[in-house]
Write an enzyme that holds these catalytic residues in place. Sequence first.
Site, PDB file in Angstrom:
ATOM      1  N   SER A 285       0.811  -1.152  -0.100  1.00 48.13           N
ATOM      2  CA  SER A 285       0.134   0.112   0.070  1.00 48.13           C
ATOM      3  C   SER A 285       0.911   1.227   0.032  1.00 48.13           C
ATOM      4  O   SER A 285       2.070   0.995  -0.221  1.00 48.13           O
ATOM      5  CB  SER A 285      -1.015   0.000   1.156  1.00 48.13           C
ATOM      6  OG  SER A 285      -1.803   1.087   1.066  1.00 48.13           O
ATOM      7  N   ASN A 286       0.300   2.452   0.269  1.00 44.65           N
ATOM      8  CA  ASN A 286       1.041   3.641   0.422  1.00 44.65           C
ATOM      9  C   ASN A 286       0.543   4.662   1.524  1.00 44.65           C
ATOM     10  O   ASN A 286      -0.354   4.084   2.102  1.00 44.65           O
ATOM     11  CB  ASN A 286       0.981   4.191  -0.992  1.00 44.65           C
ATOM     12  CG  ASN A 286      -0.411   4.577  -1.598  1.00 44.65           C
ATOM     13  OD1 ASN A 286      -0.912   5.516  -0.925  1.00 44.65           O
ATOM     14  ND2 ASN A 286      -0.685   3.991  -2.469  1.00 44.65           N
TER      15      ASN A 286
END
Lengths: 231, 231
Positions: free
Chosen positions: A39-40
């Site tokens: 993810s980020n």
Amino acid sequence: QIAEEIYAALPVEGVLSGLKVVITAGPTREAIDPVRFISNRSSGKMGYAVAEAAREAGATVVLVTGPVQIPTPAGIERVPVETADQMLAAVQKQVADADIFIAAAAVSDYKCSEVACQKIKKTSDNMTLALSRAPDVLATIGRSESPPFLVGFAAETENVEANALTKLNSKNLDMIAANKVGEGLAFDKDDNALTLYWRGGKQELTLNSKSALARQLVSVIAERYRSRGKS
Amino acid sequence: QIAEEIYAALPVEGVLSGLKVVITAGPTREAIDPVRFISNRSSGKMGYAVAEAAREAGATVVLVTGPVQIPTPAGIERVPVETADQMLAAVQKQVADADIFIAAAAVSDYKCSEVACQKIKKTSDNMTLALSRAPDVLATIGRSESPPFLVGFAAETENVEANALTKLNSKNLDMIAANKVGEGLAFDKDDNALTLYWRGGKQELTLNSKSALARQLVSVIAERYRSRGKS
């Protein structure tokens, strides 16, 4: 709370009155296995602030959102998704009758080529993850037959203007909002600064709270949207 | 709020009175670049519930926690970390004078071999991420000279008992709490079920709220801890 909901359900006179605006927000998650994911650091704050500002400006707002920890603003339809593929599907369904699409989500660029069906056992010292490109939600909408007014975001660690202008053209956007990330800027912060670019124009929105920036952004979008037919 | 803090600061008579308990909770995050990371679905709820139960049982509690969205329970020292390496360093510092270490965090097994210094541009259709083993926090403490009483968790998608017993022995644990994940169990849920294993014993804790389970777990840990010298 109830008063707020009644207020939010009332038609609002504003610069986006009568328009349907679709907004994406937050990160997406790509599964590595049933437990792990890529993810980020997107907090979703900017996208949620833009959704709220668009609603305040009179628009009918649909917010397609990745996993974030922000309550849904009143009067906004929230469509929760997790992966880039799910976000694309939800956006494609929503933009069919939309006037404006604002892509504020930080969509994963890559997904795992093959999602493992069982938790990966850590038997070896090294491992390689094979990744393939996840769909580019904004570019896909930009290539569609009659896209709505398209607004993208560009979070860059370097060469902000050059990268933003490349994105504006390659994705067939009407406007791009660019910012520099890193050094304590942007992700998961309440403040931000943006530079807006469109064909033949540019506007700086200086460091401000995300909600103030969102209102300014919505006002520039409305202006550019209204003058689109005239150029 | 204030009353709660005063109450929490008072010494408590309980099964863990006079003991220092170090607990890890939540996921860890391993950076791919300044924007992207690898993480996992741990919500931290179980670890936080165990921390609260240990405090209620009279222990001095230090909670070494990955990024989660849970307020710190009153009377507990919270040490926030992000990566597996940071978690190991914080735990090593804290366990030196601890009596019990409960490892409830879902520590990343792998980290990126080389963290990119700039955001990776998505220029190619495919990409491989080279990963190497992240430190095993619990096993590292298990190999130390005079480890505290060690409790691990095993979240497994299959062969729960066999994998749990392997972990109990290979990591030199005093107890392991095993559960099956998948099919709506465990991660990000408020309910859970655990089976506790130790050398020569086993106890089932059936499906219950994580706070009720945490109190039962703490009570079994206290019992095993007190009888440790006698076996």
